[in-house]
Scaffold this motif. Structure first.
Motif: not given
Length: 60
Positions: A48, A51-57, A59-60
């Motif tokens: 939390d 992140g990468s590519a605009g997304t929090l890890t 939340d993947k």
């Protein structure tokens, strides 16, 4: 004296032991140096907190 820094998400102690051993072996083989001169630092970041590519890890 090589110092290797690994940035990663949390892993088990067993996996970190294996990683440190393999990184150390790689430096010993490549540089022909004693294992006790190699330092490996592991910085763990919770999912939390990155992140990468605009997304929090988390939340993947």
């Amino acid at each position: 004296m090589p110092v290797v820094t690994v940035q990663q998400g949390p892993r088990s102690v067993e996996l970190k032991r294996e990683l440190v051993a393999r990184i150390t072996d790689a430096f010993v083989d490549a540089y022909k140096i004693p294992a006790d001169t190699v330092q490996v630092w592991i910085n763990e970041t919770p999912a939390d907190s990155w992140g990468s590519a605009g997304t929090l890890t988390a939340d993947k």
